[in-house]
Design an enzyme around this catalytic site. Sequence first.
Site, mmCIF file in Angstrom:
data_model
loop_
_atom_site.group_PDB
_atom_site.id
_atom_site.type_symbol
_atom_site.label_atom_id
_atom_site.label_comp_id
_atom_site.label_asym_id
_atom_site.label_seq_id
_atom_site.Cartn_x
_atom_site.Cartn_y
_atom_site.Cartn_z
ATOM 1 N N HIS A 194 0.821 -1.207 0.000
ATOM 2 C CA HIS A 194 0.000 0.000 0.000
ATOM 3 C C HIS A 194 0.852 1.254 0.000
ATOM 4 O O HIS A 194 0.427 2.308 -0.468
ATOM 5 C CB HIS A 194 -1.011 -0.040 1.146
ATOM 6 C CG HIS A 194 -2.100 -1.024 0.859
ATOM 7 N ND1 HIS A 194 -2.031 -2.332 1.257
ATOM 8 C CD2 HIS A 194 -3.226 -0.898 0.125
ATOM 9 C CE1 HIS A 194 -3.097 -2.970 0.812
ATOM 10 N NE2 HIS A 194 -3.830 -2.125 0.123
ATOM 11 N N ARG A 337 -15.535 1.626 -0.470
ATOM 12 C CA ARG A 337 -15.193 0.322 0.098
ATOM 13 C C ARG A 337 -15.172 0.431 1.615
ATOM 14 O O ARG A 337 -14.598 1.372 2.168
ATOM 15 C CB ARG A 337 -13.827 -0.136 -0.403
ATOM 16 C CG ARG A 337 -13.492 -1.526 0.122
ATOM 17 C CD ARG A 337 -12.238 -2.064 -0.489
ATOM 18 N NE ARG A 337 -11.052 -1.414 0.047
ATOM 19 C CZ ARG A 337 -9.814 -1.699 -0.344
ATOM 20 N NH1 ARG A 337 -9.615 -2.580 -1.311
ATOM 21 N NH2 ARG A 337 -8.781 -1.102 0.186
ATOM 22 N N GLU A 438 -10.911 -11.020 -4.410
ATOM 23 C CA GLU A 438 -9.466 -10.880 -4.201
ATOM 24 C C GLU A 438 -8.873 -12.064 -3.445
ATOM 25 O O GLU A 438 -7.705 -12.058 -3.079
ATOM 26 C CB GLU A 438 -9.131 -9.547 -3.527
ATOM 27 C CG GLU A 438 -9.931 -9.215 -2.300
ATOM 28 C CD GLU A 438 -9.622 -7.812 -1.763
ATOM 29 O OE1 GLU A 438 -8.670 -7.164 -2.223
ATOM 30 O OE2 GLU A 438 -10.344 -7.386 -0.845
ATOM 31 N N ASN A 461 -4.413 -7.065 -6.745
ATOM 32 C CA ASN A 461 -3.216 -7.020 -5.884
ATOM 33 C C ASN A 461 -3.254 -8.168 -4.886
ATOM 34 O O ASN A 461 -2.281 -8.898 -4.699
ATOM 35 C CB ASN A 461 -3.151 -5.701 -5.096
ATOM 36 C CG ASN A 461 -3.278 -4.500 -6.000
ATOM 37 O OD1 ASN A 461 -2.944 -4.589 -7.170
ATOM 38 N ND2 ASN A 461 -3.771 -3.401 -5.469
ATOM 39 N N ASP A 462 -4.393 -8.312 -4.238
ATOM 40 C CA ASP A 462 -4.505 -9.394 -3.261
ATOM 41 C C ASP A 462 -4.735 -10.738 -3.942
ATOM 42 O O ASP A 462 -4.265 -11.762 -3.463
ATOM 43 C CB ASP A 462 -5.637 -9.101 -2.265
ATOM 44 C CG ASP A 462 -5.165 -8.152 -1.189
ATOM 45 O OD1 ASP A 462 -4.053 -8.357 -0.676
ATOM 46 O OD2 ASP A 462 -5.882 -7.191 -0.879
ATOM 47 N N CYS A 509 -10.046 -3.310 -9.989
ATOM 48 C CA CYS A 509 -9.587 -2.094 -9.302
ATOM 49 C C CYS A 509 -8.187 -2.276 -8.711
ATOM 50 O O CYS A 509 -7.677 -1.392 -8.045
ATOM 51 C CB CYS A 509 -10.584 -1.662 -8.224
ATOM 52 S SG CYS A 509 -10.739 -2.846 -6.883
HETATM 53 C C1 PEP Z 1 -6.529 -5.182 -4.423
HETATM 54 O O1 PEP Z 1 -6.264 -6.013 -3.551
HETATM 55 O O2 PEP Z 1 -6.258 -5.344 -5.632
HETATM 56 C C2 PEP Z 1 -7.189 -3.911 -4.053
HETATM 57 C C3 PEP Z 1 -7.628 -3.082 -4.973
HETATM 58 O O3 PEP Z 1 -7.272 -3.607 -2.729
HETATM 59 P P1 PEP Z 1 -6.035 -3.118 -1.850
HETATM 60 O O4 PEP Z 1 -4.887 -2.840 -2.790
HETATM 61 O O5 PEP Z 1 -6.474 -1.915 -1.126
HETATM 62 O O6 PEP Z 1 -5.782 -4.291 -0.982
HETATM 63 MG MG MG Z 2 -7.138 -5.811 -1.632
#
Ligand code: PEP
Ligand code: MG
Length: 580
Positions: A194, A337, A438, A461-462, A509
């Site tokens: 992050h 979210r 995710e 990402n997750d 996203c």
């Molecule tokens: C993700 O996991 O892709 C996501 C958009 O959420 P974050 O990056 O805040 O975990």
């Molecule tokens: Mg995430």
Amino acid sequence: MTFSLHGLAVSSGIAIGRAHLVSHATLEVAHYQVREKEVAGEIERFDLAVDVVRAELETLHGEASLPGTPSEVAAFVGIHAMILEDPLLTEVPKDLIRGRRCNAEWALVQQMEQLVSQFEDIEDGYLRERKHDVVQVAERVLKALMGKGRKIGRRGKDEDLIIVAHDLSPADTIQFKKLKIGGFVTDLGGATSHTAIVARSLAIPAVVGLHHARPLVREDDLLIVDGTRGVLIVQPDERVLEEYRLRKRELELERTKLKRLKTARSATLDGEEVALYANIELPQDTEQVKDVAADGIGLFRTEFLFMNRDDLPDEDEQFDAYKAVAKAMAGCPVTIRTLDIGADKTIKAMSGGERQTPNPALGLRAIRYCLAEPQMFLTQLRAILRASHYGKVRILIPMLAHAIEIEQTLAMIEQAKAQLRDSRHKFDESIKVGGMIEIPAAALALGPFVKRLQFLSLGTNDLIQYTLAIDRTDEAVAHLYDPLHPAVLRLVAQTIAAGSRMDVPVAVCGEMAGDPAMTRLLIGMGLRQFSMHPSQILEVKQQVVMADADQLTQKVSRLLRFDDPEKLREQVGRLNENRP
Ligand code: PEP
Ligand code: MG
């Protein structure tokens, strides 16, 4: 001496400027004896440094009270001012100077370490964490003692300030939004941590995972951060500097050219509309969103409202923030979210404090945490619902894996609605509720998601982190973090296809959505909703307007049959041939 270090490129662009080291100052402090007759002078030096910091904090407090500054900034400065007045920090070091005839810096560090070790024995997690404040105040005094008292954000017009740190938390990085930081580099960190995500949202060049930048770079060293290639150049010679100045100007020119796309329709060559939404962290980010004419907010990471403060934002404070975004977006979708804390995003007011758990990314994170803290969750849900009266607000739930979590969440939303009806608050009765995909389990068993939710958003990402078992914050395994792994691509493609079969809109996203090298691939998978940082929207739009959706669909369906990662990568490379 010129040298360069290589790390992970996490936020593109070039910054040229002076190093500002952010660190545990104890590592730098010299220890020397002073003569008897110098003791009084040493004590005076210490008192003077404390006075300098007192004045600094007073000025900061004044600035923090200006309209538009989050209230937690003033609270945070207030705590530091209180710590500075504690004799344990400002008197005991003087006793040490007298008793041990040591220099003031050393005395201060000895006492700071003593205090920190006492804090570590405290059971209460919240109080224990206050040790960081003690360290920060002591570091301020140290800098004043060492003649380095410098205010971030007050540099010459053409000079960037480059933060050099061992590690930065997302909470540290979000503070850069208020400061004029040219770029940053860290020794630790992964590309989709992050911290890196916030850097991209700020559009400041950043390189992480450099391993040795912090010990090798000195304060005020001239640095070049090449956030595109992942390189840090320390004390460059004039030739290299000139080359980078040229590239920096070229990049700025390209950005200016991209601005022409702002009003262009986001559609492929064969007329397929592609919605480009923005990811934001704070309400003030909507300015940037409007600058690039995004179609709405696809992801508002609300947890950033909860960071850098000791308490939780109450319902009204949250409502004000969500309403501000809803109103600013004037009828465009605003996807809020619910709180996603845990893993690398911690908040001080979490029950148990910023607690250490054995596997935080697999622990009580996001919806799991919210369901375990129903009052806190209901407060946020009521605030979002109330904001829905002022725009097209949607609720997005992070990290769902189980059908029961969906049921419990929907029940809580109903409960929040009932509470608002009782208190006669207005809200959108038919507000849409969606879920993040995710966790691989969710992507593999979409049944309850498409049945019970009205839209889905792929958090790649997750999804990548959990599919490949790669900690997204750990630079030691960063080379294995691969969005093009066949398993990842299949999960993404299946989810998009299932959504379109079941008539449930699917967006992406995660960071994949903002990577122009992924745009064609995702369009070919059938994706028509992308959400990314505002700074990436025009670049992705440039890809969209040059793409042929029909051709890409055929190519991508063939490409997804490859199991061999190398062949797959080669095919994706082919898709991207001749792209701008
Ligand atoms: C993700 O996991 O892709 C996501 C958009 O959420 P974050 O990056 O805040 O975990
Ligand atoms: Mg995430």
